[in-house]
Design a protein around this motif. Sequence first.
Motif, PDB file in Angstrom:
ATOM      1  N   ASP A   1      36.987  17.540  94.828  1.00 15.60           N
ATOM      2  CA  ASP A   1      35.810  18.358  95.076  1.00 15.60           C
ATOM      3  C   ASP A   1      36.241  19.811  95.013  1.00 15.60           C
ATOM      4  O   ASP A   1      37.250  20.186  95.591  1.00 15.60           O
ATOM      5  CB  ASP A   1      35.227  18.068  96.460  1.00 15.60           C
ATOM      6  CG  ASP A   1      34.560  16.703  96.535  1.00 15.60           C
ATOM      7  OD1 ASP A   1      34.356  16.078  95.483  1.00 15.60           O
ATOM      8  OD2 ASP A   1      34.238  16.273  97.648  1.00 15.60           O
ATOM      9  N   THR A   2      35.499  20.617  94.317  1.00 18.35           N
ATOM     10  CA  THR A   2      35.818  22.035  94.207  1.00 18.35           C
ATOM     11  C   THR A   2      35.385  22.760  95.473  1.00 18.35           C
ATOM     12  O   THR A   2      34.267  22.587  95.945  1.00 18.35           O
ATOM     13  CB  THR A   2      35.120  22.650  92.976  1.00 18.35           C
ATOM     14  OG1 THR A   2      35.540  21.925  91.815  1.00 18.35           O
ATOM     15  CG2 THR A   2      35.473  24.105  92.818  1.00 18.35           C
ATOM     16  N   GLN A   3      36.278  23.552  96.005  1.00 13.44           N
ATOM     17  CA  GLN A   3      36.015  24.339  97.201  1.00 13.44           C
ATOM     18  C   GLN A   3      35.772  25.793  96.784  1.00 13.44           C
ATOM     19  O   GLN A   3      36.229  26.225  95.732  1.00 13.44           O
ATOM     20  CB  GLN A   3      37.207  24.275  98.157  1.00 13.44           C
ATOM     21  CG  GLN A   3      37.505  22.885  98.656  1.00 13.44           C
ATOM     22  CD  GLN A   3      36.385  22.322  99.506  1.00 13.44           C
ATOM     23  OE1 GLN A   3      35.842  23.014 100.356  1.00 13.44           O
ATOM     24  NE2 GLN A   3      36.037  21.073  99.270  1.00 13.44           N
TER      25      GLN A   3
ATOM     26  N   SER B   1      35.399   5.495 101.716  1.00 17.28           N
ATOM     27  CA  SER B   1      35.554   6.577 102.684  1.00 17.28           C
ATOM     28  C   SER B   1      36.867   7.329 102.461  1.00 17.28           C
ATOM     29  O   SER B   1      36.917   8.561 102.512  1.00 17.28           O
ATOM     30  CB  SER B   1      35.509   5.998 104.096  1.00 17.28           C
ATOM     31  OG  SER B   1      35.694   7.005 105.052  1.00 17.28           O
ATOM     32  N   LEU B   2      37.920   6.580 102.191  1.00  9.75           N
ATOM     33  CA  LEU B   2      39.225   7.196 101.959  1.00  9.75           C
ATOM     34  C   LEU B   2      39.215   8.024 100.675  1.00  9.75           C
ATOM     35  O   LEU B   2      39.729   9.152 100.646  1.00  9.75           O
ATOM     36  CB  LEU B   2      40.310   6.119 101.898  1.00  9.75           C
ATOM     37  CG  LEU B   2      41.743   6.585 101.814  1.00  9.75           C
ATOM     38  CD1 LEU B   2      42.109   7.508 102.965  1.00  9.75           C
ATOM     39  CD2 LEU B   2      42.682   5.386 101.779  1.00  9.75           C
ATOM     40  N   LEU B   3      38.600   7.495  99.626  1.00  7.54           N
ATOM     41  CA  LEU B   3      38.506   8.244  98.378  1.00  7.54           C
ATOM     42  C   LEU B   3      37.756   9.560  98.598  1.00  7.54           C
ATOM     43  O   LEU B   3      38.182  10.614  98.121  1.00  7.54           O
ATOM     44  CB  LEU B   3      37.806   7.414  97.303  1.00  7.54           C
ATOM     45  CG  LEU B   3      37.541   8.142  95.987  1.00  7.54           C
ATOM     46  CD1 LEU B   3      38.841   8.608  95.343  1.00  7.54           C
ATOM     47  CD2 LEU B   3      36.766   7.246  95.041  1.00  7.54           C
ATOM     48  N   HIS B   4      36.668   9.501  99.331  1.00  7.63           N
ATOM     49  CA  HIS B   4      35.867  10.700  99.591  1.00  7.63           C
ATOM     50  C   HIS B   4      36.696  11.777 100.303  1.00  7.63           C
ATOM     51  O   HIS B   4      36.689  12.941  99.899  1.00  7.63           O
ATOM     52  CB  HIS B   4      34.642  10.329 100.434  1.00  7.63           C
ATOM     53  CG  HIS B   4      33.813  11.494 100.816  1.00  7.63           C
ATOM     54  ND1 HIS B   4      33.002  12.167  99.928  1.00  7.63           N
ATOM     55  CD2 HIS B   4      33.672  12.134 102.004  1.00  7.63           C
ATOM     56  CE1 HIS B   4      32.408  13.168 100.555  1.00  7.63           C
ATOM     57  NE2 HIS B   4      32.785  13.164 101.812  1.00  7.63           N
ATOM     58  N   ILE B   5      37.427  11.384 101.324  1.00  5.03           N
ATOM     59  CA  ILE B   5      38.210  12.376 102.074  1.00  5.03           C
ATOM     60  C   ILE B   5      39.396  12.882 101.255  1.00  5.03           C
ATOM     61  O   ILE B   5      39.765  14.050 101.328  1.00  5.03           O
ATOM     62  CB  ILE B   5      38.643  11.847 103.459  1.00  5.03           C
ATOM     63  CG1 ILE B   5      39.083  13.003 104.360  1.00  5.03           C
ATOM     64  CG2 ILE B   5      39.758  10.867 103.376  1.00  5.03           C
ATOM     65  CD1 ILE B   5      38.129  13.348 105.413  1.00  5.03           C
ATOM     66  N   TYR B   6      39.992  12.004 100.439  1.00  8.94           N
ATOM     67  CA  TYR B   6      41.080  12.443  99.561  1.00  8.94           C
ATOM     68  C   TYR B   6      40.577  13.494  98.568  1.00  8.94           C
ATOM     69  O   TYR B   6      41.274  14.461  98.273  1.00  8.94           O
ATOM     70  CB  TYR B   6      41.669  11.276  98.783  1.00  8.94           C
ATOM     71  CG  TYR B   6      42.697  10.450  99.504  1.00  8.94           C
ATOM     72  CD1 TYR B   6      43.413  10.926 100.595  1.00  8.94           C
ATOM     73  CD2 TYR B   6      42.979   9.157  99.071  1.00  8.94           C
ATOM     74  CE1 TYR B   6      44.360  10.150 101.233  1.00  8.94           C
ATOM     75  CE2 TYR B   6      43.935   8.370  99.704  1.00  8.94           C
ATOM     76  CZ  TYR B   6      44.622   8.876 100.780  1.00  8.94           C
ATOM     77  OH  TYR B   6      45.570   8.101 101.394  1.00  8.94           O
ATOM     78  N   ARG B   7      39.383  13.297  98.032  1.00 14.70           N
ATOM     79  CA  ARG B   7      38.829  14.261  97.079  1.00 14.70           C
ATOM     80  C   ARG B   7      38.611  15.613  97.744  1.00 14.70           C
ATOM     81  O   ARG B   7      38.939  16.659  97.163  1.00 14.70           O
ATOM     82  CB  ARG B   7      37.513  13.742  96.517  1.00 14.70           C
ATOM     83  CG  ARG B   7      37.683  12.577  95.567  1.00 14.70           C
ATOM     84  CD  ARG B   7      36.373  12.083  95.070  1.00 14.70           C
ATOM     85  NE  ARG B   7      35.747  13.170  94.306  1.00 14.70           N
ATOM     86  CZ  ARG B   7      34.640  13.041  93.622  1.00 14.70           C
ATOM     87  NH1 ARG B   7      34.006  11.903  93.597  1.00 14.70           N
ATOM     88  NH2 ARG B   7      34.137  14.060  92.973  1.00 14.70           N
ATOM     89  N   ARG B   8      38.066  15.612  98.940  1.00 12.33           N
ATOM     90  CA  ARG B   8      37.843  16.876  99.657  1.00 12.33           C
ATOM     91  C   ARG B   8      39.172  17.547  99.984  1.00 12.33           C
ATOM     92  O   ARG B   8      39.327  18.762  99.850  1.00 12.33           O
ATOM     93  CB  ARG B   8      37.037  16.631 100.918  1.00 12.33           C
ATOM     94  CG  ARG B   8      35.611  16.180 100.576  1.00 12.33           C
ATOM     95  CD  ARG B   8      34.736  16.097 101.751  1.00 12.33           C
ATOM     96  NE  ARG B   8      34.508  17.448 102.260  1.00 12.33           N
ATOM     97  CZ  ARG B   8      33.961  17.696 103.431  1.00 12.33           C
ATOM     98  NH1 ARG B   8      33.592  16.720 104.211  1.00 12.33           N
ATOM     99  NH2 ARG B   8      33.794  18.933 103.832  1.00 12.33           N
ATOM    100  N   ARG B   9      40.144  16.754 100.442  1.00 14.05           N
ATOM    101  CA  ARG B   9      41.471  17.284 100.770  1.00 14.05           C
ATOM    102  C   ARG B   9      42.119  17.922  99.539  1.00 14.05           C
ATOM    103  O   ARG B   9      42.684  19.008  99.604  1.00 14.05           O
ATOM    104  CB  ARG B   9      42.350  16.162 101.321  1.00 14.05           C
ATOM    105  CG  ARG B   9      43.738  16.598 101.692  1.00 14.05           C
ATOM    106  CD  ARG B   9      44.524  15.396 102.242  1.00 14.05           C
ATOM    107  NE  ARG B   9      45.900  15.733 102.463  1.00 14.05           N
ATOM    108  CZ  ARG B   9      46.854  15.642 101.534  1.00 14.05           C
ATOM    109  NH1 ARG B   9      46.560  15.213 100.320  1.00 14.05           N
ATOM    110  NH2 ARG B   9      48.087  15.991 101.809  1.00 14.05           N
ATOM    111  N   GLN B  10      42.018  17.242  98.407  1.00 10.91           N
ATOM    112  CA  GLN B  10      42.623  17.779  97.190  1.00 10.91           C
ATOM    113  C   GLN B  10      41.950  19.076  96.769  1.00 10.91           C
ATOM    114  O   GLN B  10      42.620  19.996  96.286  1.00 10.91           O
ATOM    115  CB  GLN B  10      42.568  16.759  96.049  1.00 10.91           C
ATOM    116  CG  GLN B  10      43.374  17.188  94.836  1.00 10.91           C
ATOM    117  CD  GLN B  10      44.849  17.382  95.155  1.00 10.91           C
ATOM    118  OE1 GLN B  10      45.475  16.513  95.763  1.00 10.91           O
ATOM    119  NE2 GLN B  10      45.410  18.514  94.762  1.00 10.91           N
ATOM    120  N   GLY B  11      40.654  19.198  96.964  1.00  5.97           N
ATOM    121  CA  GLY B  11      39.967  20.450  96.668  1.00  5.97           C
ATOM    122  C   GLY B  11      40.498  21.598  97.508  1.00  5.97           C
ATOM    123  O   GLY B  11      40.656  22.723  97.019  1.00  5.97           O
ATOM    124  N   ILE B  12      40.783  21.331  98.772  1.00  2.00           N
ATOM    125  CA  ILE B  12      41.353  22.358  99.656  1.00  2.00           C
ATOM    126  C   ILE B  12      42.757  22.737  99.176  1.00  2.00           C
ATOM    127  O   ILE B  12      43.099  23.920  99.093  1.00  2.00           O
ATOM    128  CB  ILE B  12      41.377  21.868 101.116  1.00  2.00           C
ATOM    129  CG1 ILE B  12      39.950  21.756 101.653  1.00  2.00           C
ATOM    130  CG2 ILE B  12      42.209  22.805 101.997  1.00  2.00           C
ATOM    131  CD1 ILE B  12      39.840  21.073 103.001  1.00  2.00           C
TER     132      ILE B  12
END
Length: 78
Positions: free
Chosen positions: A3-5, A51-62
């Motif tokens: 996810d792009t931040q 759920s894990l995929l969703h949080i991994y995507r957000r983490r990677q954006g950060i």
Amino acid sequence: MHDTQPTITNDGELEAYKQGLQTMNGACAEREQRLCDVRDDPVKLEGARSSLLHIYRRRQGIIDAIEAYERQKTAQRA
């Protein structure tokens, strides 16, 4: 996949992103544990994976935003 931040524009924002990353790391650990806990239930397992995929995507954006800001700061100093 991530996810792009929003772009980090100053050192204060950088520190906030780093704190957010620490929070995300804790959330990832919780979801990883949940994944292990439900591995014998196919329905719950699929939800835990999602759920894990969703949080991994957000983490990677950060992580990507932090790295981009740090590259920019390094280039400005050169």
